[in-house]
Design a protein around this motif. Structure first.
Motif, PDB file in Angstrom:
ATOM      1  N   VAL A 169       1.090  -1.123  -0.165  1.00 14.68           N
ATOM      2  CA  VAL A 169      -0.567   0.273   0.067  1.00 14.68           C
ATOM      3  C   VAL A 169       0.298   0.754  -0.339  1.00 14.68           C
ATOM      4  O   VAL A 169       0.544   2.496  -0.466  1.00 14.68           O
ATOM      5  N   LEU A 170       2.125   0.888   0.743  1.00 14.29           N
ATOM      6  CA  LEU A 170       3.032   2.403   0.829  1.00 14.29           C
ATOM      7  C   LEU A 170       3.534   2.584  -0.740  1.00 14.29           C
ATOM      8  O   LEU A 170       3.653   3.920  -1.083  1.00 14.29           O
ATOM      9  N   TRP A 171       3.758   1.746  -1.516  1.00 15.50           N
ATOM     10  CA  TRP A 171       4.808   1.494  -2.543  1.00 15.50           C
ATOM     11  C   TRP A 171       3.087   2.151  -3.732  1.00 15.50           C
ATOM     12  O   TRP A 171       4.088   2.585  -4.298  1.00 15.50           O
TER      13      TRP A 171
ATOM     14  N   GLY B 281       2.755  10.865  -5.739  1.00 17.58           N
ATOM     15  CA  GLY B 281       3.584  10.265  -5.346  1.00 17.58           C
ATOM     16  C   GLY B 281       4.911  10.482  -5.673  1.00 17.58           C
ATOM     17  O   GLY B 281       5.792  11.501  -5.787  1.00 17.58           O
ATOM     18  N   VAL B 282       5.799  10.251  -4.679  1.00 21.26           N
ATOM     19  CA  VAL B 282       7.327  10.784  -4.914  1.00 21.26           C
ATOM     20  C   VAL B 282       8.027  10.481  -5.411  1.00 21.26           C
ATOM     21  O   VAL B 282       9.113  10.908  -5.441  1.00 21.26           O
ATOM     22  N   PHE B 283       8.086   9.219  -5.491  1.00 22.92           N
ATOM     23  CA  PHE B 283       8.800   8.180  -7.331  1.00 22.92           C
ATOM     24  C   PHE B 283       8.882   9.543  -7.995  1.00 22.92           C
ATOM     25  O   PHE B 283      10.229  10.549  -8.745  1.00 22.92           O
ATOM     26  N   ASN B 284       7.522  10.264  -8.341  1.00 23.16           N
ATOM     27  CA  ASN B 284       7.398  10.842 -10.114  1.00 23.16           C
ATOM     28  C   ASN B 284       7.799  12.509  -9.256  1.00 23.16           C
ATOM     29  O   ASN B 284       8.358  12.473 -10.286  1.00 23.16           O
ATOM     30  N   ALA B 285       7.535  12.713  -8.450  1.00 28.57           N
ATOM     31  CA  ALA B 285       8.096  13.914  -8.175  1.00 28.57           C
ATOM     32  C   ALA B 285       9.608  14.305  -7.460  1.00 28.57           C
ATOM     33  O   ALA B 285       9.810  14.958  -7.917  1.00 28.57           O
TER      34      ALA B 285
ATOM     35  N   ALA C 132       2.432  -5.672 -17.958  1.00 25.71           N
ATOM     36  CA  ALA C 132       3.207  -6.164 -17.657  1.00 25.71           C
ATOM     37  C   ALA C 132       4.408  -6.506 -17.175  1.00 25.71           C
ATOM     38  O   ALA C 132       4.919  -6.899 -15.542  1.00 25.71           O
ATOM     39  N   ARG C 133       5.454  -5.913 -18.666  1.00 29.49           N
ATOM     40  CA  ARG C 133       6.639  -5.125 -17.637  1.00 29.49           C
ATOM     41  C   ARG C 133       7.304  -4.605 -16.469  1.00 29.49           C
ATOM     42  O   ARG C 133       7.379  -4.457 -15.898  1.00 29.49           O
ATOM     43  N   ASN C 134       6.308  -3.155 -16.642  1.00 35.29           N
ATOM     44  CA  ASN C 134       6.071  -2.326 -15.976  1.00 35.29           C
ATOM     45  C   ASN C 134       6.133  -2.835 -13.991  1.00 35.29           C
ATOM     46  O   ASN C 134       6.515  -2.734 -13.333  1.00 35.29           O
ATOM     47  N   ALA C 135       5.063  -3.260 -14.114  1.00 33.11           N
ATOM     48  CA  ALA C 135       4.578  -4.117 -13.449  1.00 33.11           C
ATOM     49  C   ALA C 135       4.996  -4.556 -12.650  1.00 33.11           C
ATOM     50  O   ALA C 135       5.168  -5.410 -11.188  1.00 33.11           O
ATOM     51  N   MET C 136       5.966  -5.826 -13.282  1.00 38.22           N
ATOM     52  CA  MET C 136       6.796  -6.907 -13.288  1.00 38.22           C
ATOM     53  C   MET C 136       8.712  -5.757 -12.146  1.00 38.22           C
ATOM     54  O   MET C 136       8.160  -6.413 -11.443  1.00 38.22           O
ATOM     55  N   ILE C 137       8.463  -5.290 -12.693  1.00 38.40           N
ATOM     56  CA  ILE C 137       9.643  -4.426 -12.615  1.00 38.40           C
ATOM     57  C   ILE C 137       9.137  -4.002 -11.363  1.00 38.40           C
ATOM     58  O   ILE C 137      10.227  -3.776  -9.924  1.00 38.40           O
ATOM     59  N   THR C 138       8.025  -2.953 -10.861  1.00 36.48           N
ATOM     60  CA  THR C 138       7.763  -2.445  -9.830  1.00 36.48           C
ATOM     61  C   THR C 138       7.596  -3.780  -8.311  1.00 36.48           C
ATOM     62  O   THR C 138       8.074  -2.716  -7.426  1.00 36.48           O
TER      63      THR C 138
END
Length: 304
Positions: free
Chosen positions: A132-134, A143-147, A165-171
């Motif tokens: 949930v934090l992520w 979100g802090v990552f985009n900021a 699917a690729r981005n979700a897997m990497i995340t």
């Protein structure tokens, strides 16, 4: 008429029986716990798998019907294939990061205790809470990552971390490595500290380089530690659920549905508890086989 007195048992024999009784009493709570919370549910699950068991209503016995249906369930085998793919990707990443951290915090330098605590802190956060934090940190608006990425001029638009699917897997990989590397680090650190320093001193005197000491001394003597950490890591990966359920909800288009996720949907989405129980038992057998194979290939040469 006189009777011979029955001789008393030797003192050593009575002491041995007392020690055995004391050991049995100490072990009894653990045995009771395993029997109540593992063996009993396992037997009940096995019985449910032989029945057509809806969430509401009466169940009836169908024998191996659920297992025959399971063999043709392409969705389950696809989810299982994705789960193995995820496990094969995340396990080496966890080990590389954890072993590097263990080598860093092994050194007796000032502040090393603070580093150990900092690296281990994500482990104490629940996986659901961490997911949930992520989700919030990955949010395109707050979100802090985009900021941070926009502040450093890496990108002008929000990065879609979960749009494919690729981005979700990497995340998910990044989340799990951050979350679990500290535990593997602790296990590997214990293994490193158990190696006698005399071995390294003798190798140094003989002119061995740091790389040679790592290959010839550290890695062989940590085989049992690697086996334990590997079994825990692979088992956790094959049981992956929280991160994909919370981060991507199994998407996009069902591309991140794991085996446990499919069992959850089958049992509590389609209300087929009997079929879900059959899927669970098949996954349990796969986990046992994988764990036994890992322990076999990572056993010491001295073990039979």
């Amino acid at each position: 008429m006189t009777t011979l007195a029955r001789p008393f048992p030797p003192r050593s024999s009575r002491a041995a029986r007392r020690r055995a009784l004391a050991g049995a009493l100490f072990v009894a709570p653990c045995v009771l716990f395993v029997a109540v919370f593992f063996l009993t549910p396992l037997v009940m699950t096995a019985w449910m798998s032989l029945n057509s068991w809806p969430l509401l209503g009466a169940h009836h016995f169908i024998g191996l019907g659920n297992y025959r249906e399971l063999m043709a369930d392409r969705a389950f085998w696809s989810a299982l294939g994705f789960t193995f793919k995820y496990a094969l990707l995340v396990t080496p990443l966890i080990f590389l990061v954890a072993f590097g951290l263990a080598l860093i915090v092994q050194r007796p330098v000032r502040g090393v205790g603070l580093l150990r605590t900092a690296y281990f802190l994500p482990v104490v956060v629940g996986l659901g809470s961490a997911s949930v934090l992520w989700v919030w940190m990955l949010n395109g608006q707050v979100g802090v990552f985009n900021a941070v990425a926009q502040a450093l001029h890496f990108t002008q638009d929000p990065i879609p971390y979960l749009d494919s699917a690729r981005n979700a897997m990497i995340t998910a990989l990044a989340l799990i490595v951050w979350k679990t590397a500290g535990l593997s680090m602790l296990l590997l650190l214990i293994g490193l500290q158990a190696i006698p320093a005399d071995y390294y001193e003798a190798a140094t005197i003989d002119g061995a380089s740091s790389w040679q000491r790592l290959i010839r001394i550290t890695l062989p003597l940590m085989r049992r530690t690697f086996a334990l950490a590997l079994v825990l890591s692979v088992t956790g990966s094959l049981l992956a659920f929280d991160q994909f359920y919370i981060l991507s909800h199994g998407g996009p288009q069902g591309s991140t549905v794991t085996a446990v996720y499919w069992i959850f949907n089958t049992s509590f989405g389609s209300f087929r508890l009997g079929y879900g129980a059959a899927l669970s038992l098949v996954l349990l057998v796969i986990l046992v086989l994988v764990s036994v194979a890992q322990l076999y290939f990572l056993r010491d040469d001295t073990e039979v």
